[in-house]
Design a protein around this motif. Sequence first.
Motif, PDB file in Angstrom:
ATOM      1  N   ILE A 240      50.587  67.205 -60.741  1.00  0.00           N
ATOM      2  CA  ILE A 240      51.332  66.967 -59.992  1.00  0.00           C
ATOM      3  C   ILE A 240      51.030  67.990 -58.170  1.00  0.00           C
ATOM      4  N   VAL A 241      51.772  68.027 -57.573  1.00  0.00           N
ATOM      5  CA  VAL A 241      50.814  67.725 -56.223  1.00  0.00           C
ATOM      6  C   VAL A 241      51.891  68.744 -55.782  1.00  0.00           C
ATOM      7  N   VAL A 242      51.804  69.799 -55.047  1.00  0.00           N
ATOM      8  CA  VAL A 242      52.063  70.904 -54.338  1.00  0.00           C
ATOM      9  C   VAL A 242      51.337  71.302 -52.683  1.00  0.00           C
ATOM     10  N   SER A 243      52.873  70.215 -51.808  1.00  0.00           N
ATOM     11  CA  SER A 243      51.364  69.587 -50.372  1.00  0.00           C
ATOM     12  C   SER A 243      52.562  69.748 -49.882  1.00  0.00           C
ATOM     13  N   HIS A 244      52.051  70.130 -48.365  1.00  0.00           N
ATOM     14  CA  HIS A 244      53.562  70.004 -47.260  1.00  0.00           C
ATOM     15  C   HIS A 244      53.279  69.119 -45.926  1.00  0.00           C
ATOM     16  N   ASP A 245      52.195  68.317 -46.682  1.00  0.00           N
ATOM     17  CA  ASP A 245      51.814  66.948 -46.132  1.00  0.00           C
ATOM     18  C   ASP A 245      52.283  65.666 -46.648  1.00  0.00           C
ATOM     19  N   VAL A 246      53.090  65.165 -45.810  1.00  0.00           N
ATOM     20  CA  VAL A 246      53.917  64.300 -46.644  1.00  0.00           C
ATOM     21  C   VAL A 246      53.720  62.562 -46.502  1.00  0.00           C
ATOM     22  N   PRO A 247      52.261  62.235 -45.563  1.00  0.00           N
ATOM     23  CA  PRO A 247      52.079  61.074 -45.461  1.00  0.00           C
ATOM     24  C   PRO A 247      50.561  61.511 -46.866  1.00  0.00           C
ATOM     25  N   PHE A 248      49.977  62.167 -46.718  1.00  0.00           N
ATOM     26  CA  PHE A 248      48.923  62.896 -48.187  1.00  0.00           C
ATOM     27  C   PHE A 248      49.539  62.028 -49.653  1.00  0.00           C
ATOM     28  N   LEU A 249      50.796  62.606 -49.347  1.00  0.00           N
ATOM     29  CA  LEU A 249      51.671  62.576 -50.663  1.00  0.00           C
ATOM     30  C   LEU A 249      52.106  61.017 -50.849  1.00  0.00           C
ATOM     31  N   GLU A 250      52.584  60.462 -49.910  1.00  0.00           N
ATOM     32  CA  GLU A 250      53.098  58.379 -50.191  1.00  0.00           C
ATOM     33  C   GLU A 250      51.626  58.073 -49.977  1.00  0.00           C
ATOM     34  N   SER A 251      50.157  58.456 -49.763  1.00  0.00           N
ATOM     35  CA  SER A 251      48.975  57.853 -50.031  1.00  0.00           C
ATOM     36  C   SER A 251      48.728  57.721 -51.880  1.00  0.00           C
ATOM     37  N   LEU A 252      49.916  58.569 -52.457  1.00  0.00           N
ATOM     38  CA  LEU A 252      48.867  59.256 -53.684  1.00  0.00           C
ATOM     39  C   LEU A 252      49.415  58.670 -54.748  1.00  0.00           C
TER      40      LEU A 252
END
Length: 556
Positions: A507-519
């Motif tokens: 479970i990841v909290v982040s505002h970095d959408v490109p990073f989230l998409e890479s996961l």
Amino acid sequence: MSARPVFVHCTDVSFAWPDGTPVLTDFRLAVGPGRTGLVGLNGSGKSTLLKLIAGELTPAEGTVRIAGEVGHLPQNLVLATGLKVDEVLGIDVARAALHAIESGDTSEAHFTAVGDDWDVEERAVAVLDQLGLGHVGLDRTIGELSGGESVLLRLAALLLARPDVLLLDEPTNNLDLRARRRLYEAVDAWSGVLLVVSHDRELLERVDQIADLRDGEVRWYGGAWSDYRAALAAEQEAAERMVRVAEADVQRQRRELGDAQMKLARRKRYAQKSYENKVVPKIVANSRRSSAEVSSGKHRALHTERLTEARSRLDAAVEAVRDDDEIRIELPRTTVHPGREVLLLQDLELPYGSRVAGGFELRGPERVALLGRNGAGKTTLLRTIAGELAPVAGEAAVRVPLRFLPQRLDILDDGLSVVENVARFAPGATPNEIRARLARFLFRGGRADRAAGTLSGGERFRAALAALLLAEPAPRLLLLDEPTNNLDLASVRSLTSALDAYAGALIVVSHDVPFLESLGITRWLRLDGELRPTTAAAVRAEELAEDRESEGVTGP
């Protein structure tokens, strides 16, 4: 802001940590008015440099000169939860005096405290509104604000103080999309000296020049982030081409040295054979043999020298090519089988008003992105799942070993080395086993013995991640709160690589959408009073709407 010339000069500055680890040696820097982006690998000394300029650290040698007042927004902002907003803004004394005068108290001390700042309260409210904090009252306490709101509040204090030199260290950490837009606008409007350390590409697109801190020196690149990347790519292409040329030259020099040695050996054998067969007089044969030996020595020395020079050119060419290591790990013990129940939330009510109505279930190695605006309760939810906070009502049941990496990375003991910190989480592992595992997180040799308190933001994150992923028992549910904070772009790639090897639930909290998409996120959720499903496309659409709103565009 003052009308006098404004600049920052660092001359022959040297600084080392108390354990003797050098950070900067004979360092030089000159920065004038304009927006400068300071980039470099984690651990290169960016945050240390800002602290030296701000006067929070003192160089062992050299001088730091600043013409003008300095304001500094640090990377890891810690504010006492009991402080009131007006205290953080630095207007509490003037504001109290102003209220006293308005109520009829004409004491001279009150007029002294106010000075010429009769509109201090109006200006403070205007700056808060400019940064999207119009809803935050001056009498609220820090404990009522989110991490992102606290960052913006500290920035508001700096804007109110109107320093000549503004130092920002990873200012977009913890900020949601709307808050980032407010920060970008403030940066665009800045007219003094601005030096910003950031991994936020959009923020770096707003600077006038890039200062690349590497190996204790700064290289300058005109233009914004994209210009810097293009120039760097061209440099690297040229450097790699030079490596190929130098390698070919080394091979050629080796062949020529071998060929020369073979020819000279044949001459010596011919002279020796002529002597043995009495083809020529002894004196002539001896002369030829002696001449061959002298010639052989000269040629060998010449070609050896050429080969050494070619190798030196190759070493220099290789040195010019950047080789930024990446984390490479395997974590088979973290595997969660599909269908296994990992987490159950039931009618969960959190402190400060957020809730998860009904039931929420996490099964198998799912990867969940948790989004929401600053203050929505994302960190509160993670802390509740981790058992650090008790829910107001309902249940948070975790069925597998869990580890939580908070925003502030306070799981590390600053007085202990990296090895000792990891050993706290894996008491059954031997020191050699820990060092072998840490090497995969780029803590090799003496780096693993450094105290946690001397690490840069990115190094500290890497050490904290190593401590959690190497923990015993191995975590099968990992909670990450804004993990890309403080990380340069190379370290973000390293983090992505590390999480690729993680086989548990995430479970990841982040505002970095490109990073989230890479996961490889399998479920996107938004916390907005309740926990609601969303999609990456919806998040992108919101980003676009925010962009259009900030530019004053209406309609489709």
